[in-house]
Design an enzyme around this catalytic site. Structure first.
Site, PDB file in Angstrom:
ATOM      1  N   ASP A 306      75.098 -95.831 -23.949  1.00 36.27           N
ATOM      2  CA  ASP A 306      75.179 -94.874 -25.052  1.00 36.27           C
ATOM      3  C   ASP A 306      75.826 -93.561 -24.612  1.00 36.27           C
ATOM      4  O   ASP A 306      75.618 -92.518 -25.224  1.00 36.27           O
ATOM      5  CB  ASP A 306      73.787 -94.593 -25.633  1.00 36.27           C
ATOM      6  N   ASP A 384      63.523 -92.578 -13.625  1.00 37.27           N
ATOM      7  CA  ASP A 384      64.189 -91.283 -13.536  1.00 37.27           C
ATOM      8  C   ASP A 384      63.206 -90.175 -13.153  1.00 37.27           C
ATOM      9  O   ASP A 384      63.527 -89.304 -12.326  1.00 37.27           O
ATOM     10  CB  ASP A 384      64.916 -90.951 -14.833  1.00 37.27           C
TER      11      ASP A 384
END
Length: 541
Positions: A306, A384
């Site tokens: 994306d 992350d």
């Protein structure tokens, strides 16, 4: 007579040797074969016909005048038979020679074609070699065209990264630089790259079930300067057929791999809603192992399906690769600025780069050595945030730009649009191509950067946030410094100034040594801790 034809053969061979350099090898071989056999035919036709034997032992006409010459019948017949046999042997010998010659042409054709192509490339690069000869002599800096490299980086880069060799070096700088500037160019060469092997930087696209991956791939392919130097690997999870068809439609322009384990991951009951985060983390591990251990490459730039990239996305990473490789206090290069909203960045400083202690992600470069360190302890989920823990970061930093080289267009995802509507949708994407590979980036090396950065931050006038807001009495173009002293004060000030207020292990987004740099109402602002800061407080998360 046969000596004359041997001479003719030598002449034909010389002629053929000259012709093969300029024309088709196949045509030359055919010409030689036809020409020689035509001469052989003329030779045979030019000799007297054997005919029937005359009584004088010779062949008619002449009854021995031409062949026998007064010899006895028996002797003439034997001489004629010997002559016929000798001629047959000569013909057989010459045909065998032609056969060997054609085989030689066939066996060497491919080699000659390769040499011809190599000669063509060398001819095209002759001018560039002459232009770079003088500069190459005093400098022993290997380059990653287009990229940047310090003198101390030379050995490390040459040992660690696979290369794509080129016929001759290309000059990074403009060919027509004025002579009086040559000395300055050489003196500023630290942190820059010189012509040498070109390093392969693969792009790993993490995909799942978004058919809009097409938008991401279209931009990557549009801006990619070389398919050989920047191979695109799309790793797909989820087994989504429509997305797979979109990826497959790019054919040989990309490499499509599929994560084989699509099963749900056992999680504790309160984490069932986070199943997507577990699968993403599993996918990252598998895909990175493919890139580093199967293909294998020594570095990679990771983007998700994306993300849309900027025109200088590839230039940015090529230029920063040598800095990442050489500075042990760095562990990633990111294309993302967490506070990169329009109005918070200086649109006129697209070339401005920073160090940051916050792992940004969203288009980032990773080295194989770092992956070897992380992979054995890779988490089961939330990869992350795990990267932002002190145990992984180890006081290392990343490089990030003033203006982002990626933007996200994926509101729908496992994060359910967290931060998207409030922050991410407003991130400014760079549109100006910056030739980073022609810029001295050695200022980003920690020893140089820290001294300059701290001096600039703490020499800025200390002001209150109210002075910066609309209607404030503050005069001047900045920079200015706003100081925080606690977790809560940071959050209050960040919200008032419009920057992201969350902290991970005590590190603010886009922060370096506790300082967040941004633009507010056209002026550079440093949201900073008190002077003398030494470390992050992990309890501030």
């Amino acid at each position: 007579m046969m000596k004359a034809f041997s001479s003719l053969q030598s002449l034909l061979w010389c002629h053929w040797a000259m012709v093969r350099k300029k024309g088709s090898l196949i045509l030359c071989g055919a010409f030689l074969f036809v020409a020689w056999n035509a001469l052989l035919l003329l030779f045979l036709r030019g000799r007297p016909p054997i005919g029937r034997l005359a009584e004088g032992g010779g062949a008619e006409p002449g009854a021995g005048e031409e062949w026998g010459g007064g010899k006895a019948k028996v002797g003439g017949a034997n001489g004629l038979a010997g002559e016929v046999i000798r001629l047959a042997e000569e013909v057989e010998s010459e045909l065998e020679t032609q056969k060997k010659l054609l085989k030689q042409i066939q066996s060497h054709r491919e080699l000659w074609e390769q040499r011809k192509e190599l000669g063509k490339r060398e001819s095209e690069d002759t001018k560039d070699e002459k232009n770079t000869e003088e500069l190459n002599k005093p400098l022993q800096i290997p380059a990653v065209p287009p990229s940047h490299k310090t003198v101390d980086d030379t050995k490390t880069v040459m040992e660690k990264q696979e290369v794509l060799m080129v016929t001759s070096p290309r000059l990074v700088m403009k060919e027509q630089e004025p002579k009086q500037e040559n000395k300055k160019i050489v003196e500023n060469e630290v942190g820059r790259t010189k012509p040498s092997p070109q390093f392969i930087i693969p792009i790993l696209v993490i995909a799942c079930d978004r058919v809009t991956v097409k938008r991401s791939l279209d931009k990557l392919i549009q801006y990619r300067p070389s398919a050989e130097l920047y191979p695109i690997i799309v790793s797909q999870d989820c087994g989504h057929a429509d997305t797979a068809r979109v990826i497959g439609s790019y054919g040989s322009q990309i490499t499509h791999i599929s994560q084989p384990d699509l099963a749900d991951i056992p999680v504790r009951p309160d984490h069932r809603k986070f199943q997507g985060y577990y699968k993403i983390t599993r996918h990252y591990r598998w895909a990175l192992n493919q890139v580093f251990n199967v293909f294998p490459y020594s570095t990679v730039v990771i983007v998700e399906d994306d993300l849309e990239v900027a025109p200088d996305f590839f230039e940015y990473f090529r230029a920063l690769y040598p800095i990442l490789r050489s500075d042990p206090t760095l562990w990633c290069v990111s294309a993302w600025n967490d506070n990169g909203r329009d109005g918070l960045v200086n649109s006129g400083k697209a070339d401005l780069l920073y160090r940051t202690d916050f792992f940004p992600g969203l288009g980032w470069m990773l080295l194989k050595e770092v992956w070897a360190e992380l992979e054995p302890k890779w988490p089961k989920a939330f990869w992350d945030d795990w990267m932002r823990h002190p145990e992984q970061r180890k006081d290392r930093s990343c490089i990030r730009p003033e203006i982002s080289r990626t933007i996200t267009f994926g509101r729908k995802g496992v994060s359910l649009g967290q931060f998207f509507d409030q922050y991410l949708r407003y991130i400014k994407l760079n549109t100006e191509f910056v030739p980073f590979t022609k810029v001295d980036l050695s200022y980003l090396v920690r020893e140089k950067y820290d001294e300059t950065f701290e001096k600039e931050v703490y020499s800025a006038p200390l002001v209150k946030v109210e002075e910066l807001q609309q209607g404030g009495s503050l005069k001047g173009s900045g920079p200015f410094r706003v100081q925080y002293s606690s977790r809560d004060s940071f959050k209050v000030l960040a919200r008032n100034l419009g920057v992201m207020d969350d902290l991970k292990s005590g590190v603010p987004r886009a922060g370096y040594r506790g300082v967040v740099s941004f633009i507010s109402r056209g002026r550079r602002i440093y949201l900073a801790p008190p002077e003398g800061w030494t470390k992050y407080d992990t309890s501030w998360s």
